[in-house]
Write an enzyme that holds these catalytic residues in place. Structure first.
Site, PDB file in Angstrom:
ATOM      1  N   SER A  37      -9.965   2.347   2.613  1.00  0.00           N
ATOM      2  CA  SER A  37      -9.001   3.033   1.768  1.00  0.00           C
ATOM      3  C   SER A  37      -8.035   2.104   1.048  1.00  0.00           C
ATOM      4  O   SER A  37      -7.376   2.498   0.093  1.00  0.00           O
ATOM      5  CB  SER A  37      -8.208   4.023   2.618  1.00  0.00           C
ATOM      6  OG  SER A  37      -7.384   3.345   3.560  1.00  0.00           O
TER       7      SER A  37
ATOM      8  N   LYS B 224       0.848  -1.192   0.000  1.00  0.00           N
ATOM      9  CA  LYS B 224       0.000   0.000   0.000  1.00  0.00           C
ATOM     10  C   LYS B 224       0.886   1.246   0.000  1.00  0.00           C
ATOM     11  O   LYS B 224       1.916   1.298   0.688  1.00  0.00           O
ATOM     12  CB  LYS B 224      -0.910  -0.010   1.231  1.00  0.00           C
ATOM     13  CG  LYS B 224      -1.938   1.120   1.273  1.00  0.00           C
ATOM     14  CD  LYS B 224      -2.878   0.982   2.472  1.00  0.00           C
ATOM     15  CE  LYS B 224      -3.915   2.098   2.527  1.00  0.00           C
ATOM     16  NZ  LYS B 224      -4.864   1.947   3.647  1.00  0.00           N
TER      17      LYS B 224
ATOM     18  N   SER C 260     -10.539   0.166   6.885  1.00  0.00           N
ATOM     19  CA  SER C 260      -9.880   0.248   5.579  1.00  0.00           C
ATOM     20  C   SER C 260      -9.190  -1.024   5.110  1.00  0.00           C
ATOM     21  O   SER C 260      -8.687  -1.066   3.996  1.00  0.00           O
ATOM     22  CB  SER C 260      -8.868   1.394   5.572  1.00  0.00           C
ATOM     23  OG  SER C 260      -9.527   2.627   5.548  1.00  0.00           O
TER      24      SER C 260
END
Length: 490
Positions: A159, A79, A183
């Site tokens: 997210s 990420k 998330s």
């Protein structure tokens, strides 16, 4: 070669150790899959092909020499919130344009120390603020899943939407992610993947771009429960650079997968039966209860009375901490700089151009609730509510409950642009924010498909540092539900 990408992380690990495949072959297969899929899915914001091949070559040498780490040669996505030394790290925000940190986050350093290979950086909502991966400065990520008979694009959740989409589309064997209010678990549920938000402090936050420091926690997204357990064992550690990390041994999480759940008491919270819950999610929840009961678990009804205050309290605490954390982005030392007539003008111009609309909204909310006249009325009150939410869970666990079963999301994936009201978007996290507010572990497991053929997930919530129990229960759900993958259209 492309079939190598269909291996689970556990299968790939074992094949690499047996020398049935090479790390270079496995890495090349995934880089090829990224080349095909990414123009359509937009999951990767940076592909580190040369670095990946060099890491894979080093892995093959260690595998040949008998000094392999436990993730030797396993290709992963990262990420964009995790600092990766010398590699693009931007939190998918314009304000960090061109930033390449001279250091490595503790979590990714742990993975590389165990022999994992980095394929690239994955898209996310800007600064991890969002529930649909539409706020990234690189544009929205597209969910690999589509409704039956439809070509309409769907969001992957957020997210960590890039992480979830990349795993679901077979472009990496697993991915790092972070969870501040859902998330990891929410995008996992919307993409048919497995996502673990560990107990607060289980993984170091050092080198992860901060959103809300008392809520943020790193965790893995994978295609199976076993893969998830393997990845968390490498990600988790104590860290002298993060005083919130916990100095406790990291269990062998994989050993918990397949362990009997007979006699475990599973709580079903009355307060999670909310208005607006899709009937199919409600039915799946009942199915999950039946599966755990069949496996020998005892089902008990529980009360979590302060649940209804969790979302409003979260959207005070998280923006307040974001307002403080994001004050450091001023255009002076790194990232974007927009010139101005003087230094204050430069600050204002840089932040106006560098932050997206959702990030600005949360900074403004956070600054407001921390301001002199409103601190007691909002922030202090929200922290008191947070204590009550944690107490609800404590009482349930003290009464003998071993874990809690709940939905992960109110419904399946939706189309980009379908949710424009910020409050409606925030409500998508209704089942996940309580876990962050209480610092507990939460595991999202794919549990079925809705009438349109889209994945739905169930969430298991555990005692502090009860990840092993969640993996045992998650495996029961995975075996009962079967595994799902999207029909390839990209």
């Amino acid at each position: 070669m492309s079939e190598l990408t269909k291996l689970t992380l556990a299968e790939a690990r074992d094949a690499l150790k047996a020398r049935d495949i090479s790390a270079v072959e496995l890495t090349d297969a995934h880089l090829g899959a990224i080349e095909t899929a990414n123009p359509k899915l937009n999951a990767y914001v940076a592909v580190t092909g040369d670095k990946a091949r060099a890491m894979a070559e080093a892995s093959d040498k260690r595998l040949a020499g008998g000094s392999a780490g436990r993730l030797e040669g396993v290709p992963l996505g990262v990420k964009d919130l995790f600092a990766t030394e010398g590699v693009h790290t931007q939190a998918c925000s314009r304000i960090l344009e061109g930033f390449r940190p001279p250091y490595e986050s503790t979590v990714t350093a742990n993975l590389w120390a165990d022999g994992a290979v980095m394929l690239g950086k994955l898209s996310m909502d800007e600064f991890a603020m969002g529930s649909s991966n539409e706020t990234s400065c690189y544009g929205p990520v597209v969910n690999p899943w589509r409704a039956e008979g439809s070509d309409e694009a769907l969001v992957p959740g957020g997210s960590s939407g890039g992480s979830a989409a990349a795993v679901a589309a077979f472009t990496c064997l697993g991915a790092t992610a972070t969870d501040t209010g859902g998330s990891i678990r929410q995008p996992a549920a919307l993409t048919g993947t497995v996502g673990m938000k560990p107990t607060y402090g289980r993984c170091s936050r050092w080198g992860i771009v901060s959103y809300a420091s008392s809520l943020d926690q790193a965790g893995p997204i994978t295609r199976t429960v076993r893969d998830n357990a393997i990845l968390l064992s490498s990600m988790a550690s104590v860290d002298a650079k993060d005083t919130t990390s916990v100095d406790a041994p990291v269990p062998d999480y994989e050993a918990a997968v397949g362990r009997s759940v007979k006699g475990l008491r599973i709580g079903i919270p009355a307060q999670y039966r909310v208005e607006g819950l899709a009937p199919e999610v409600s039915a799946l929840w009942e199915q999950g209860i039946a599966w755990l009961k069949e496996a020998g678990a005892e089902i008990v009804d529980i009360e979590l009375p302060h649940t209804k205050y969790a979302l409003p309290a979260y959207y005070i605490v998280a923006p307040a901490e974001a307002s403080s954390n994001l004050a450091r982005y001023d255009g002076v030392r790194y990232g974007l700089r927009v010139p101005g007539d003087d230094i204050v003008d430069m600050y204002e111009n840089t932040r106006a151009a560098g932050f997206g609309a959702e990030v600005k909204r949360r900074i403004l909310i956070g600054t407001y609730v921390l301001s002199a006249g409103y601190y007691d009325a909002y922030y202090l009150k929200a922290q008191k509510v947070r204590s009550l939410i944690k107490r609800d869970f404590d009482l349930a666990f003290e009464a003998g409950v071993d874990a809690i079963l709940a939905p992960a999301t109110p419904d399946a994936a939706f189309a980009p642009g379908a949710v424009t009201d910020p409050v409606q978007m925030y409500l998508l996290d209704i089942f996940t924010v309580t876990v962050n507010m209480a610092g507990l572990p939460g595991l999202a497991v794919p549990a079925g498909l809705n009438g349109k053929g889209l994945p739905l997930g169930l969430q298991l919530i555990g005692r502090p540092f009860g990840e092993e129990t969640l993996y045992s229960l998650g495996q029961v759900i995975e075996e009962a539900a079967g595994r799902f993958e999207p029909a390839k259209w990209w």
